[in-house]
Motif scaffolding. Structure first.
Motif, short mmCIF file in Angstrom:
data_model
loop_
_atom_site.label_atom_id
_atom_site.label_comp_id
_atom_site.label_asym_id
_atom_site.label_seq_id
_atom_site.Cartn_x
_atom_site.Cartn_y
_atom_site.Cartn_z
N SER A 224 -12.58 -2.36 8.24
CA SER A 224 -11.86 -1.11 8.45
C SER A 224 -11.24 -0.61 7.16
O SER A 224 -10.62 -1.37 6.41
N ILE A 225 -11.40 0.68 6.88
CA ILE A 225 -10.67 1.28 5.78
C ILE A 225 -9.39 1.87 6.36
O ILE A 225 -9.40 2.49 7.42
N TRP A 226 -8.29 1.63 5.69
CA TRP A 226 -7.01 2.15 6.17
C TRP A 226 -6.12 2.49 4.98
O TRP A 226 -6.23 1.90 3.91
N ARG A 227 -5.28 3.47 5.21
CA ARG A 227 -4.38 3.93 4.14
C ARG A 227 -2.95 3.48 4.44
O ARG A 227 -2.40 3.82 5.49
N HIS A 228 -2.40 2.72 3.52
CA HIS A 228 -1.00 2.33 3.63
C HIS A 228 -0.13 3.41 2.99
O HIS A 228 -0.39 3.85 1.87
N ASN A 229 0.87 3.84 3.73
CA ASN A 229 1.87 4.77 3.23
C ASN A 229 1.38 6.19 2.99
O ASN A 229 1.24 6.65 1.86
N GLN A 230 1.11 6.89 4.10
CA GLN A 230 0.99 8.34 3.99
C GLN A 230 2.35 8.90 3.56
O GLN A 230 2.44 9.99 3.00
N ALA A 231 3.40 8.12 3.83
CA ALA A 231 4.75 8.40 3.34
C ALA A 231 5.44 7.06 3.14
O ALA A 231 5.29 6.15 3.95
N GLY A 232 6.20 6.93 2.06
CA GLY A 232 6.84 5.67 1.75
C GLY A 232 6.14 4.95 0.62
O GLY A 232 5.14 5.44 0.06
N ASP A 233 6.65 3.79 0.26
CA ASP A 233 6.10 3.01 -0.86
C ASP A 233 6.17 1.53 -0.49
O ASP A 233 6.44 1.18 0.66
N LEU A 234 5.96 0.68 -1.46
CA LEU A 234 6.00 -0.76 -1.23
C LEU A 234 7.46 -1.22 -1.16
O LEU A 234 8.31 -0.74 -1.93
N PRO A 235 7.78 -2.16 -0.26
CA PRO A 235 9.16 -2.65 -0.16
C PRO A 235 9.60 -3.27 -1.48
O PRO A 235 8.80 -3.88 -2.20
N HIS A 236 10.88 -3.10 -1.79
CA HIS A 236 11.37 -3.55 -3.10
C HIS A 236 12.83 -3.93 -3.02
O HIS A 236 13.53 -3.64 -2.04
#
Length: 224
Positions: A75-87
């Motif tokens: 499956s191709i999937w997109r992480h974060n259409q809004a937001g970023d990586l937790p930090h």
């Protein structure tokens, strides 16, 4: 902190693929587009983002990762259409990134980050890319795109002004191609998949959204 997964996006530019949304707090303060021209800060996406951020939608990170792991292989999937990586204070939470990268095994996940590639972040961005979870470094002009490309830790994207050629070069001569979904009606992330690939040209996104005038100012200021 909540995370949300839409199993099948209805966004025409994204196409019918899984997309995620992360809490607003994941966005680093170092992003010059934060509350200053970000495309996700308007329209239905902004309303959805607010609900995820205030806890009205979504689930915790462990449940989110389990949902990613449950996607069909390939499956191709997109992480974060809004937001970023937790930090934590601008440093990517590497334990969460390791967990997410493992959940993405046998999938084709991709995302973008405005976290600055300091020593810590560079190490873990490279780790994720090597593990098959594509993290694009998001630049704010062509010169910064060159600088990020020099790091050799992952693929690079950048914003550009409107009205520029579909193909161009960076100051150091790297190839830049404009996202096909921004100017072709029959192209979406789902059938393009360039941003998931790690060996390719820099991809440019013309400033867009209702706040594109602000985003354009960011591009022009950073290009001086």
């Amino acid at each position: 902190m909540n995370y949300h997964l839409t199993i099948k996006s209805t966004n025409a530019k994204t196409g019918p693929m899984p997309v995620s949304t992360s809490n607003r707090d994941t966005c680093p303060d170092t992003c010059n587009l934060k509350k200053n021209g970000c495309y996700a800060d308007s329209g239905p996406l902004a309303l959805h983002w607010d609900k995820v951020s205030n806890g009205g939608r979504g689930f915790n990170f462990d449940t989110f990762c389990n949902a990613i792991a449950a996607l069909p292989n390939g499956s191709i999937w997109r992480h974060n259409q809004a937001g970023d990586l937790p930090h934590v204070n601008g440093n990517i939470d590497h334990l969460k990134l390791i967990q997410l990268s493992h959940s993405n095994m046998d999938k084709k996940g991709f995302t973008y980050t405005h976290h600055k590639p300091n020593k810590h972040n560079s190490k873990w961005i490279k780790f994720a890319n090597n593990a098959g979870f594509t993290i694009n470094l998001s630049a704010e002009n062509l010169s910064e795109a060159d600088s990020y490309s020099d790091l050799n830790i992952g693929p690079v994207v950048t914003i550009i002004d409107t009205g520029l050629p579909v193909k161009m070069k960076t100051p150091k001569g790297r190839d830049v191609i404009t996202c096909p979904a921004t100017y072709k009606d029959n192209v979406s992330c789902f059938n393009c998949q360039l941003c998931q690939k790690q060996s390719r040209a820099i991809i440019a996104f013309p400033v867009h959204g209702t706040s594109k005038a602000k985003a354009r100012k960011v591009f022009l200021m950073q290009s001086v």
